[in-house]
Design an enzyme around this catalytic site. Structure first.
Site, PDB file in Angstrom:
ATOM      1  N   ASP A  26      -6.639 -30.667 -80.073  1.00  0.00           N
ATOM      2  CA  ASP A  26      -7.783 -31.578 -80.179  1.00  0.00           C
ATOM      3  C   ASP A  26      -7.308 -32.975 -80.572  1.00  0.00           C
ATOM      4  OD1 ASP A  26      -6.929 -31.167 -82.723  1.00  0.00           O
ATOM      5  OD2 ASP A  26      -8.828 -30.451 -83.543  1.00  0.00           O
ATOM      6  N   HIS A  46      -4.696 -31.158 -84.228  1.00  0.00           N
ATOM      7  CA  HIS A  46      -4.164 -29.837 -84.590  1.00  0.00           C
ATOM      8  C   HIS A  46      -3.257 -29.298 -83.485  1.00  0.00           C
ATOM      9  CE1 HIS A  46      -7.815 -30.292 -87.130  1.00  0.00           C
ATOM     10  NE2 HIS A  46      -6.984 -29.809 -88.039  1.00  0.00           N
ATOM     11  N   SER A  96      -4.830 -28.903 -93.185  1.00  0.00           N
ATOM     12  CA  SER A  96      -5.267 -27.863 -92.242  1.00  0.00           C
ATOM     13  C   SER A  96      -4.143 -27.379 -91.329  1.00  0.00           C
ATOM     14  CB  SER A  96      -6.438 -28.372 -91.387  1.00  0.00           C
ATOM     15  OG  SER A  96      -6.070 -29.550 -90.711  1.00  0.00           O
TER      16      SER A  96
END
Lengths: 268, 268
Positions: free
Chosen positions: B217, B220, B11
């Site tokens: 978070d 990320h 991600s």
């Protein structure tokens, strides 16, 4: 193979991957569905773009891209008697250049020659026979060409950018009125050729304080201006069937992977 | 043809074209010099990445890309007894998967068969002759593989993200210590194979308040975190000869176009 989206234009395209840029936003939106290819040429008008078109498209797409944005005119519309005069392209030439750029993507002509050679030297001049065949085919038959009009201009900011001072008695090198004429000319070419068009000149001016909220120097886009164009491109792409909803995802999404049997998602 | 830079990872790669993202920043930096191709797979660990590798690379590069970033480990390092257990890949398998991923780009084996067919049906079994040749060649011989370690983890933010509360008595699904072990394991594979490596786990922790300035978070990246990685990638690319200074520009730059004779710049 993922579909491709090619972005072809001047500085507003070249700078579209800066923070908050419309090109980056498109790449992010279609991150698992399509590849976005940047072909931005700062300062270019349609005359120069047309001149380099085959070279600019090298490596941009092997097969037909799904769509290409063609976004020129901000430089063509430079006033012919001001500091950016060399970027100016007359309105009619701008239109014929746009037609030629669109035509390049749609028509590929090749001249094939076949010669019937003479039997002997003495026959050379009178009996040699040359046969020329002009073949015409489409370069990218399935590609959607999306024309984008030049953006609006905020003249006081252009005066500051060009002359270094806030002086309303001085002349900007671009005017909103000239940009508007080129925008209309672009729309008219798009209609004539049957291509979708984004009238960013009109659209942007619908936003409050567009002069400074959407434009950073009276010409280039702020993150807000980038968002306005991004949404227009997304809408136009959706109208030709290119959307998050309609495009398949490249490889299983994380949410489709069963925590109890992750490898199942990867069985072909 | 422009050189290509392929970004392959989880991600943190897939989200790298969000506003301020490191992928978009690379595209912007090399806007006139190279094409950046995004191959980010949110949630993926090296086991899943390895499983889909040939499909993930479809359309990413026809010829050898100049470089590919391989950025996995954040999911592999998920704790095996917490909520993201199904993403966990044991440390040793993580290393062998990384070796296999790098190997895929460097070795292409093909089995070529040539058969000498029998003259008649009766000869079929005893006289048919099959010849198998295993050919091994490099898939992308000139491509630089840049490994990136998993980033550091800020556990309190992970607890908040997973459990929805600030409760230090609860357990995060990832720890900075585990991420650090996977980072070391990644560095060790890179050294073993002779590939450049970016130790973003260590690098990011050198920045003040990295826990919240670089991470959004606890996992990320914020725009600041993206900038840190962007600069590391740019430095590493420069070390293999891929830089703004060394790469040719695609088509004449605006500053090279003579206002008095613009078309001269386009003469081939």
């Amino acid at each position: 193979m993922r579909p491709r989206l090619v972005l072809f234009g001047d500085s507003i395209t070249e700078l579209s991957f800066q923070s908050g840029g419309w090109g980056a936003a498109l790449t992010d939106r279609f991150a698992r569905q399509a590849d976005v290819v940047l072909r931005g040429l700062s300062g270019y008008n349609t005359r120069w773009a047309l001149k380099v078109l085959p070279r600019a498209m090298e490596g941009a797409a092997d097969a037909d891209p799904a769509a290409i944005t063609v976004f020129f005119g901000a430089n063509d519309a430079s006033l012919p008697d001001q500091v950016s005069a060399h970027q100016n392209v007359p309105l009619e030439e701008y239109q014929s250049n746009l037609r030629a750029i669109c035509g390049y993507f749609k028509v590929k002509a090749s001249l094939r020659a076949c010669a019937i050679m003479p039997f002997s030297d003495s026959d050379m001049l009178d009996s040699s026979l040359m046969c020329l065949v002009l073949r015409s085919q489409e370069r990218w038959p399935s590609t959607a060409i999306i024309l984008i009009t030049p953006p609006p201009i905020y003249e006081p900011a252009r005066i500051r950018d060009i002359h270094g001072v806030d002086d309303p008695s001085r002349q900007a090198e671009r005017t909103n009125e000239a940009a508007g004429s080129y925008a209309q000319a672009c729309i008219s070419v798009a209609k004539e050729l049957g291509h979708p068009v984004i009238d960013i000149w009109t659209k942007m001016q619908e936003f409050p304080d567009w002069q400074t909220s959407a434009l950073s120097d009276g010409l280039h886009f702020t993150p807000t201006g980038n968002q306005i164009l991004f949404h227009e491109v997304v809408k136009t792409l959706a109208s030709i069937g290119f959307s998050q909803e309609s495009l398949p995802s490249d490889l299983p999404r994380y949410r489709e992977i069963d925590p109890k049997d992750p490898m199942k998602a990867f069985e072909v």
